[in-house]
Scaffold this motif. Structure first.
Motif, PDB file in Angstrom:
ATOM      1  N   TYR A  86       6.453   9.445 -19.260  1.00  0.00           N
ATOM      2  CA  TYR A  86       7.434   8.306 -18.859  1.00  0.00           C
ATOM      3  C   TYR A  86       7.583   7.025 -18.585  1.00  0.00           C
ATOM      4  O   TYR A  86       6.704   6.669 -17.382  1.00  0.00           O
ATOM      5  CB  TYR A  86       8.391   8.711 -18.299  1.00  0.00           C
ATOM      6  CG  TYR A  86       9.465  10.494 -18.367  1.00  0.00           C
ATOM      7  CD1 TYR A  86       9.285  10.536 -19.612  1.00  0.00           C
ATOM      8  CD2 TYR A  86       9.781  11.136 -17.326  1.00  0.00           C
ATOM      9  CE1 TYR A  86      10.110  11.845 -20.012  1.00  0.00           C
ATOM     10  CE2 TYR A  86       9.959  12.094 -17.916  1.00  0.00           C
ATOM     11  CZ  TYR A  86       9.758  12.688 -19.110  1.00  0.00           C
ATOM     12  OH  TYR A  86      10.897  14.231 -18.939  1.00  0.00           O
ATOM     13  N   LEU A  87       7.071   6.313 -19.593  1.00  0.00           N
ATOM     14  CA  LEU A  87       6.814   4.750 -19.583  1.00  0.00           C
ATOM     15  C   LEU A  87       5.805   4.314 -19.601  1.00  0.00           C
ATOM     16  O   LEU A  87       5.665   3.575 -18.731  1.00  0.00           O
ATOM     17  CB  LEU A  87       7.771   4.206 -18.884  1.00  0.00           C
ATOM     18  CG  LEU A  87       9.663   4.110 -19.438  1.00  0.00           C
ATOM     19  CD1 LEU A  87       9.962   4.278 -17.966  1.00  0.00           C
ATOM     20  CD2 LEU A  87       9.850   3.635 -20.244  1.00  0.00           C
ATOM     21  N   VAL A  88       4.473   5.434 -19.953  1.00  0.00           N
ATOM     22  CA  VAL A  88       3.315   4.533 -19.826  1.00  0.00           C
ATOM     23  C   VAL A  88       2.643   3.601 -20.969  1.00  0.00           C
ATOM     24  O   VAL A  88       4.083   3.241 -21.479  1.00  0.00           O
ATOM     25  CB  VAL A  88       1.830   5.560 -20.090  1.00  0.00           C
ATOM     26  CG1 VAL A  88       2.392   7.033 -19.268  1.00  0.00           C
ATOM     27  CG2 VAL A  88       2.533   6.607 -21.577  1.00  0.00           C
ATOM     28  N   ILE A 186      -1.224   9.911 -15.844  1.00  0.00           N
ATOM     29  CA  ILE A 186      -0.171   9.389 -16.270  1.00  0.00           C
ATOM     30  C   ILE A 186       0.255   7.370 -15.043  1.00  0.00           C
ATOM     31  O   ILE A 186       0.526   6.991 -15.632  1.00  0.00           O
ATOM     32  CB  ILE A 186       0.351  10.293 -16.297  1.00  0.00           C
ATOM     33  CG1 ILE A 186       0.093  11.069 -17.360  1.00  0.00           C
ATOM     34  CG2 ILE A 186       2.074   9.141 -16.008  1.00  0.00           C
ATOM     35  CD1 ILE A 186       1.047  12.347 -17.354  1.00  0.00           C
ATOM     36  N   ARG A 187      -0.234   8.081 -14.206  1.00  0.00           N
ATOM     37  CA  ARG A 187       0.151   6.981 -12.742  1.00  0.00           C
ATOM     38  C   ARG A 187      -0.828   5.831 -13.049  1.00  0.00           C
ATOM     39  O   ARG A 187      -0.429   4.332 -13.310  1.00  0.00           O
ATOM     40  CB  ARG A 187       0.041   7.759 -11.520  1.00  0.00           C
ATOM     41  CG  ARG A 187       0.619   8.531 -10.711  1.00  0.00           C
ATOM     42  CD  ARG A 187       2.083   7.821 -11.114  1.00  0.00           C
ATOM     43  NE  ARG A 187       2.945   8.489 -10.302  1.00  0.00           N
ATOM     44  CZ  ARG A 187       4.468   8.170  -9.887  1.00  0.00           C
ATOM     45  NH1 ARG A 187       4.911   6.989 -10.530  1.00  0.00           N
ATOM     46  NH2 ARG A 187       5.043   9.097  -9.274  1.00  0.00           N
ATOM     47  N   VAL A 192       5.066   7.776 -14.922  1.00  0.00           N
ATOM     48  CA  VAL A 192       5.645   8.694 -13.946  1.00  0.00           C
ATOM     49  C   VAL A 192       5.596   9.938 -14.569  1.00  0.00           C
ATOM     50  O   VAL A 192       6.246  10.327 -16.141  1.00  0.00           O
ATOM     51  CB  VAL A 192       7.639   8.299 -13.745  1.00  0.00           C
ATOM     52  CG1 VAL A 192       7.989   9.097 -12.708  1.00  0.00           C
ATOM     53  CG2 VAL A 192       7.522   6.673 -13.587  1.00  0.00           C
ATOM     54  N   PRO A 193       5.222  11.192 -14.301  1.00  0.00           N
ATOM     55  CA  PRO A 193       4.242  12.799 -14.585  1.00  0.00           C
ATOM     56  C   PRO A 193       5.506  13.605 -13.415  1.00  0.00           C
ATOM     57  O   PRO A 193       5.809  13.115 -13.361  1.00  0.00           O
ATOM     58  CB  PRO A 193       2.946  12.912 -14.049  1.00  0.00           C
ATOM     59  CG  PRO A 193       2.918  11.667 -12.701  1.00  0.00           C
ATOM     60  CD  PRO A 193       3.790  10.781 -12.518  1.00  0.00           C
ATOM     61  N   GLU A 280      10.079   3.524 -10.644  1.00  0.00           N
ATOM     62  CA  GLU A 280       8.986   4.186 -10.962  1.00  0.00           C
ATOM     63  C   GLU A 280       7.725   3.338 -11.800  1.00  0.00           C
ATOM     64  O   GLU A 280       6.702   2.934 -11.541  1.00  0.00           O
ATOM     65  CB  GLU A 280       9.067   5.416 -10.057  1.00  0.00           C
ATOM     66  CG  GLU A 280       9.399   5.390  -8.785  1.00  0.00           C
ATOM     67  CD  GLU A 280       8.489   6.784  -7.672  1.00  0.00           C
ATOM     68  OE1 GLU A 280       7.415   7.473  -8.982  1.00  0.00           O
ATOM     69  OE2 GLU A 280       9.363   7.520  -7.450  1.00  0.00           O
ATOM     70  N   ALA A 281       7.848   3.133 -12.933  1.00  0.00           N
ATOM     71  CA  ALA A 281       7.018   3.144 -14.205  1.00  0.00           C
ATOM     72  C   ALA A 281       7.414   1.412 -14.211  1.00  0.00           C
ATOM     73  O   ALA A 281       7.750   0.720 -14.130  1.00  0.00           O
ATOM     74  CB  ALA A 281       8.128   3.740 -15.177  1.00  0.00           C
TER      75      ALA A 281
END
Length: 289
Positions: A86-88, A186-187, A192-193, A280-281
């Motif tokens: 998410y939101l990479v 991803i991180r 957010v994985p 978190e992203a």
């Protein structure tokens, strides 16, 4: 990000468009989300962010929030393991290189599968291309649709249970990184994985605890437990692991349009968890009308 925006609601955090193996365009997907009364959805096409721009253009028209994402392919031995990202940052060099390699392998794998099937059934590559849109990441679902169009099977699901099942001997794996590498990619891309549909094979086939612990240490955020294909015994085991390792629990439909019986919005992620994903992203912003 500095914090989650106001007025965040429940969202369906796993959907697909024609960019991968869904049957609806990103625009149509957003329209369907509005019709379903959803606050928001995550567009998570396989190994691609190509549908983001079109879906983003429909945010204000539909009134549906968009969590931009992807479903990253990874592999543990012979087992396919998918990571929702998410939101990479879609321009992150590491993620771009790896997803390009995966898509190239998917394509060559699909071509080889069609060659193998074509020895025993009337099927060729043009049949598969007829089931895709421009820019589609071609995979086994498109071969399944071609088999349906040719009259060899009745549905996409029947194709996966028969001709495209590994025991039939036509299919074989494509390249994918291991799950630990997937979480780290991803991180590193500010995303957010979340481990996608980890209980579809039952409790005995849930990823072992040591592997989960390593993923948590690398930055795993959550488990997609509320998924239509996760089995009840597996869900119980996964909730134990989520509690033990302080992982968030997400819910989503894994909607593919006509490609699966799953209904858009039938399972959702709570507003609180959506807020924590956004907070978190750092790779991309959510788009909220």
């Amino acid at each position: 990000m500095s914090g989650a925006p106001d007025a965040v609601g429940e969202a369906d955090l796993h959907t697909h468009s024609t960019v991968s193996d869904g049957t609806e365009s990103p625009t149509r997907l957003m329209e369907q989300a509005a019709a379903a009364g959803l606050w928001g959805i995550a567009l998570t096409d396989h190994d691609s962010t190509s549908g983001w721009a079109e879906a983003a253009a429909a945010v204000h028209e539909t009134g549906v929030a968009l969590i931009r994402g992807m479903e990253l392919s990874t592999r543990s031995g012979f087992m396919s393991v998918h990571m929702l990202a998410y939101l990479v940052d879609p321009l992150d060099e590491g993620l771009l290189a790896e997803t390009a390699r995966i898509r190239e392998s998917r394509l060559s794998r699909a071509e080889e599968i069609v060659r193998r099937i074509g020895r025993d059934y009337a099927l060729d590559w043009d049949d598969v291309l007829a089931q895709t849109a421009e820019g589609t990441t071609i995979g086994r679902p498109h071969i399944a649709d071609a088999l349906v169009a040719r009259g060899h099977v009745a549905t996409r699901s029947a194709a996966f249970e028969g001709i495209l099942h590994p025991r039939a001997g036509y299919a074989h794996p494509h390249y994918a990184p291991d799950p630990l590498t997937g979480v780290r990619l991803i991180r590193a891309a500010g995303g957010v994985p979340v481990l996608a549909h980890p209980g579809t094979r039952g409790a005995e086939r849930v990823m072992d605890e040591d592997s989960i612990a390593r993923l948590v240490d690398a930055g795993l955020f959550g488990l997609e437990i509320d998924h239509p294909e996760n089995r009840p015994d597996a869900k119980r085991r996964l909730r134990e692991l989520a509690t033990r390792y302080k992982l968030e629990v997400t819910g989503s439909s894994d909607y593919h349009g006509a490609g699966k019986p799953n209904r858009l919005g039938e399972l959702r992620t709570s507003a609180g968890v959506v807020e924590r994903i956004i907070a978190e992203a750092s790779g991309a912003e959510p788009l909220i009308p």
